[in-house]
Design an enzyme around this catalytic site. Sequence first.
Site, PDB file in Angstrom:
ATOM      1  N   ARG A  80       0.808  -1.214   0.000  1.00 52.30           N
ATOM      2  CA  ARG A  80       0.000   0.000   0.000  1.00 52.30           C
ATOM      3  C   ARG A  80       0.847   1.272   0.000  1.00 52.30           C
ATOM      4  NH1 ARG A  80      -2.389  -4.020   1.493  1.00 52.30           N
ATOM      5  NH2 ARG A  80      -0.656  -4.357   2.903  1.00 52.30           N
ATOM      6  N   THR A  81       1.832   1.364   0.885  1.00 52.29           N
ATOM      7  CA  THR A  81       2.601   2.605   0.977  1.00 52.29           C
ATOM      8  C   THR A  81       3.354   2.862  -0.318  1.00 52.29           C
ATOM      9  OG1 THR A  81       2.851   2.282   3.358  1.00 52.29           O
ATOM     10  CG2 THR A  81       4.326   3.860   2.315  1.00 52.29           C
ATOM     11  N   LYS A 129      26.126  -3.822  -2.373  1.00 54.55           N
ATOM     12  CA  LYS A 129      27.584  -3.766  -2.474  1.00 54.55           C
ATOM     13  C   LYS A 129      28.215  -3.107  -1.250  1.00 54.55           C
ATOM     14  CE  LYS A 129      27.141  -3.168  -7.492  1.00 54.55           C
ATOM     15  NZ  LYS A 129      27.396  -2.243  -8.635  1.00 54.55           N
ATOM     16  N   ARG A 156      11.451   4.019   2.853  1.00 55.11           N
ATOM     17  CA  ARG A 156      11.112   3.074   3.912  1.00 55.11           C
ATOM     18  C   ARG A 156      12.360   2.255   4.213  1.00 55.11           C
ATOM     19  NH1 ARG A 156       5.939  -0.811   4.425  1.00 55.11           N
ATOM     20  NH2 ARG A 156       5.169   1.189   5.178  1.00 55.11           N
ATOM     21  N   HIS A 170       5.609   6.085  11.362  1.00 55.78           N
ATOM     22  CA  HIS A 170       5.058   5.957  10.009  1.00 55.78           C
ATOM     23  C   HIS A 170       4.116   7.136   9.784  1.00 55.78           C
ATOM     24  CE1 HIS A 170       3.817   4.397   6.288  1.00 55.78           C
ATOM     25  NE2 HIS A 170       3.546   3.149   6.606  1.00 55.78           N
TER      26      HIS A 170
END
Length: 364
Positions: A59-60, A88, A109, A137
């Site tokens: 969703r986000t 890396k 995120r 959030h």
Amino acid sequence: MSFNTLSRFTNLIDLNALPVEWWKDVIDLGVKIADNPEQYARACEGRIMAALFYEPSTRTQLSFQAAMKRLGGAVIGFDNPETSSVAKGEVLKDTAKVVSGYSDIMVMRHNMDGSAKAAALSADCPIINAGDGGHLHPTQTLTDLLTLRKEKGRIKNLVIGICGDLKYGRTVHSLCKALACFEGTRFVFISTPELSIPAYIKSIINEKGCPYKEADSIEAVIGELDMLYMTRIQKERFPSAKEYESQIDVFILDAEKMKKAKSDLCVLHPLPRVDEITYEVDNDPRAKYFKQATYGMYARMALIIRILENRHPAVLLAGKTYDGVNCPNENCITQKECYLPKSFVDRGGFLECEYCERTAAKPG
């Protein structure tokens, strides 16, 4: 090593770092966009959003992509760090610095607490926190506030029940911090003792003068609630499988429990759900979690517009470092990105990490 401790941009790291009137303006704009999205179809034409998702998201991630594209902008980024230079060994500072040179706004995120603030210290564009570990959030909170505005007609004078993982739930922490700023908010926390709301969130609620109580069953309190915010037990946040398994299936919202609720209860969930809401509840008109997900796109459209207007540049680090003092939170970004200044704010009897808000003892 130099950092932008005074940002040139409006960043959304923590909603509470911005004025409440600013949030209200974003919510008002989100309502307007939801009612007439075509009017904003070219609001971000020629702009590029970078979406850096170090953790899985449906969703986000997709709502941010849809939001930018519906505003006429473009999207770049990655949804798997293993396909980027992170695999890396590239540090967050370098990733943020490079990608911000390609974009006008960056959404991130990350699995570590305080990571969004760490990225903002180096980025040359605004940063939006799309979830930093088990910390915050804020864009989910804007989604939740917009949903309340649309479905309840108000945000103040509500009895808010929050159920499930209150310890690790970043959506819970952000929502509590925000709703505590609205008149007449009362909280009911429903959880096991092991997953109870963190002390620092209780402290914030107490400072705002919001009453709260704790309960160990949905049935005992559901009749009091104007909104019930269900959350899943987050397997990925637990230190061991055994601890996770001891918490699953404790709280389940079903049709029988819904019979005890108010006729205008609003049931929300940040999603994804596992089994904490039975499928039969989906047919109850009080279940608003799928509409909530759609409102999230409109909230993020409004947020992108307001962030790009850059009305509130802010200080990122206001505290100082102390010899020998490290954040005790093992998931704090300062534990991994060792070049970061380990900055703390003096709260009188203790120090507070400026990245993850965990407390540490003063030296000496």
